[in-house]
Design a protein around this motif. Structure first.
Motif, mmCIF file in Angstrom:
data_model
loop_
_atom_site.group_PDB
_atom_site.id
_atom_site.type_symbol
_atom_site.label_atom_id
_atom_site.label_comp_id
_atom_site.label_asym_id
_atom_site.label_seq_id
_atom_site.Cartn_x
_atom_site.Cartn_y
_atom_site.Cartn_z
ATOM 1 N N GLY A 1 -51.012 -33.625 27.855
ATOM 2 C CA GLY A 1 -50.251 -32.404 28.106
ATOM 3 C C GLY A 1 -49.757 -31.745 26.838
ATOM 4 N N CYS A 2 -49.796 -32.491 25.727
ATOM 5 C CA CYS A 2 -49.347 -31.965 24.442
ATOM 6 C C CYS A 2 -49.867 -32.894 23.349
ATOM 7 N N PRO A 3 -49.852 -32.468 22.094
ATOM 8 C CA PRO A 3 -50.366 -33.330 21.019
ATOM 9 C C PRO A 3 -49.640 -34.661 20.889
ATOM 10 N N ASP A 4 -48.322 -34.685 21.110
ATOM 11 C CA ASP A 4 -47.577 -35.941 20.963
ATOM 12 C C ASP A 4 -48.004 -36.999 21.973
ATOM 13 N N ALA A 5 -48.665 -36.575 23.037
ATOM 14 C CA ALA A 5 -49.137 -37.533 24.042
ATOM 15 C C ALA A 5 -50.497 -38.114 23.666
ATOM 16 N N TYR B 1 -53.904 -37.030 16.088
ATOM 17 C CA TYR B 1 -53.764 -35.734 16.764
ATOM 18 C C TYR B 1 -52.313 -35.394 17.088
ATOM 19 N N TYR B 2 -51.451 -36.423 17.116
ATOM 20 C CA TYR B 2 -50.046 -36.117 17.393
ATOM 21 C C TYR B 2 -49.379 -35.359 16.246
ATOM 22 N N TYR B 3 -50.083 -35.211 15.133
ATOM 23 C CA TYR B 3 -49.550 -34.402 14.035
ATOM 24 C C TYR B 3 -49.721 -32.900 14.283
ATOM 25 N N VAL B 4 -50.504 -32.520 15.280
ATOM 26 C CA VAL B 4 -50.713 -31.093 15.554
ATOM 27 C C VAL B 4 -49.389 -30.463 15.974
ATOM 28 N N MET C 1 -50.795 -28.349 11.285
ATOM 29 C CA MET C 1 -50.385 -29.748 11.373
ATOM 30 C C MET C 1 -48.988 -29.909 10.778
ATOM 31 N N GLU C 2 -48.244 -30.890 11.287
ATOM 32 C CA GLU C 2 -46.921 -31.176 10.743
ATOM 33 C C GLU C 2 -47.021 -31.586 9.278
ATOM 34 N N GLN C 3 -45.983 -31.293 8.533
ATOM 35 C CA GLN C 3 -45.964 -31.637 7.114
ATOM 36 C C GLN C 3 -46.070 -33.147 6.905
ATOM 37 N N ALA C 4 -45.632 -33.925 7.901
ATOM 38 C CA ALA C 4 -45.662 -35.386 7.777
ATOM 39 C C ALA C 4 -47.072 -35.922 7.582
ATOM 40 N N VAL C 5 -48.078 -35.176 8.013
ATOM 41 C CA VAL C 5 -49.448 -35.656 7.864
ATOM 42 C C VAL C 5 -49.819 -35.795 6.392
ATOM 43 N N ALA C 6 -49.142 -35.035 5.541
ATOM 44 C CA ALA C 6 -49.447 -35.078 4.110
ATOM 45 C C ALA C 6 -49.073 -36.415 3.486
ATOM 46 N N SER C 7 -48.180 -37.154 4.126
ATOM 47 C CA SER C 7 -47.778 -38.453 3.587
ATOM 48 C C SER C 7 -48.505 -39.604 4.269
ATOM 49 N N ASP C 8 -49.471 -39.280 5.113
ATOM 50 C CA ASP C 8 -50.260 -40.316 5.786
ATOM 51 C C ASP C 8 -51.503 -40.594 4.948
ATOM 52 N N PRO C 9 -51.542 -41.711 4.232
ATOM 53 C CA PRO C 9 -52.662 -41.976 3.318
ATOM 54 C C PRO C 9 -53.988 -42.196 4.029
ATOM 55 N N ASP D 1 -60.376 -32.607 4.391
ATOM 56 C CA ASP D 1 -59.943 -33.856 4.999
ATOM 57 C C ASP D 1 -59.699 -33.728 6.499
ATOM 58 N N LEU D 2 -59.402 -32.525 6.950
ATOM 59 C CA LEU D 2 -59.061 -32.323 8.355
ATOM 60 C C LEU D 2 -60.167 -31.608 9.128
ATOM 61 N N GLU D 3 -61.339 -31.546 8.546
ATOM 62 C CA GLU D 3 -62.437 -30.861 9.227
ATOM 63 C C GLU D 3 -62.793 -31.527 10.550
ATOM 64 N N PHE D 4 -62.629 -32.837 10.627
ATOM 65 C CA PHE D 4 -63.026 -33.530 11.856
ATOM 66 C C PHE D 4 -62.194 -33.073 13.047
ATOM 67 N N ILE D 5 -60.950 -32.648 12.803
ATOM 68 C CA ILE D 5 -60.128 -32.141 13.904
ATOM 69 C C ILE D 5 -60.682 -30.807 14.381
ATOM 70 N N ALA D 6 -61.043 -29.942 13.439
ATOM 71 C CA ALA D 6 -61.644 -28.661 13.806
ATOM 72 C C ALA D 6 -62.941 -28.883 14.578
ATOM 73 N N GLU D 7 -63.740 -29.845 14.136
ATOM 74 C CA GLU D 7 -65.010 -30.125 14.810
ATOM 75 C C GLU D 7 -64.795 -30.603 16.241
ATOM 76 N N GLU D 8 -63.796 -31.441 16.447
ATOM 77 C CA GLU D 8 -63.550 -31.958 17.793
ATOM 78 C C GLU D 8 -63.038 -30.859 18.724
#
Length: 212
Positions: A123-127, A132-135, A150-158, A167-174
């Protein structure tokens, strides 16, 4: 001791007991606090007595839709107290509220987003699961152009993000894979990170060509 002697002793005992009761009542009449518990003495007597707590009722994630900032913050705090992370606290989608302003393009972006979420059974990205919950949001900057922030927190996810674009092209592709058949006017999906300048963009035509 014969029966008469026992009777006399018994009468004396009863009389003494009644006399004692009368004396106590008389003193209490003069001093009403005589029979009242002393709070300090009671506290001293109870010191060290273990306190038996009732059963602890576990918290539950909120399920009612949060419609005000105060309700959103309350739901968020409950989720954080239960151990949910900042990026995943809204698992029940109580605060997910796609932007309504922005005209026809925003409404189109909302429909594409809803279609993608539906394809994932969420129902939402957090679910959804990592990452994807970073959307954070969806919008459209031009006809046929979908932008995912995407949330800024994704930048600290190594595990997902570095400074290099792509780096995030796979999200666009999906998102393209899940929505392009329904939204034939979708041309490009851009993924950006809040507070960062890099953008990952994937064109629908190129994605379909590479998938052949």
């Amino acid at each position: 001791m014969n029966r008469n002697a026992k009777r006399i002793v018994g009468n004396i005992s009863v009389g003494a007991f009644l006399a004692g009761v009368v004396a106590i009542l008389a003193v209490n009449h003069v001093d009403p606090d005589f029979l009242t518990n002393d709070a300090e003495l009671t506290a001293e007597a109870n010191a060290g007595t273990p306190i038996v707590q009732g059963p602890i009722v576990p918290l539950e994630l909120p399920t009612a839709k949060a419609t005000t900032p105060a309700q959103v913050e309350n739901a968020r705090q409950i989720a954080l107290d239960m151990g949910r992370s900042e990026a995943t606290w809204d698992k029940n989608c109580v605060a997910w509220n796609p932007a309504e302003s922005g005209g026809a393009r925003q409404q189109w972006a909302n429909r594409v987003a809803a279609s993608w979420l539906e394809s994932a059974g969420a129902g939402c990205p957090d679910a959804m699961t990592w990452p994807y919950y970073y959307v954070e949001s969806f919008d459209s900057t031009a006809p046929g152009q979908l932008r995912i922030t995407m949330e800024q927190a994704v930048a600290s996810d190594p595990q997902i993000f570095t400074d290099a674009p792509g780096d995030l092209e796979f999200i666009a592709e999906e998102v393209i894979d899940a929505t392009h058949q329904k939204f034939t006017d979708l041309e490009t999906v851009h993924v950006v990170v809040e507070g960062h300048s890099s953008t990952s963009s994937v064109g629908v035509a190129g994605r379909l060509e590479s998938a052949r």
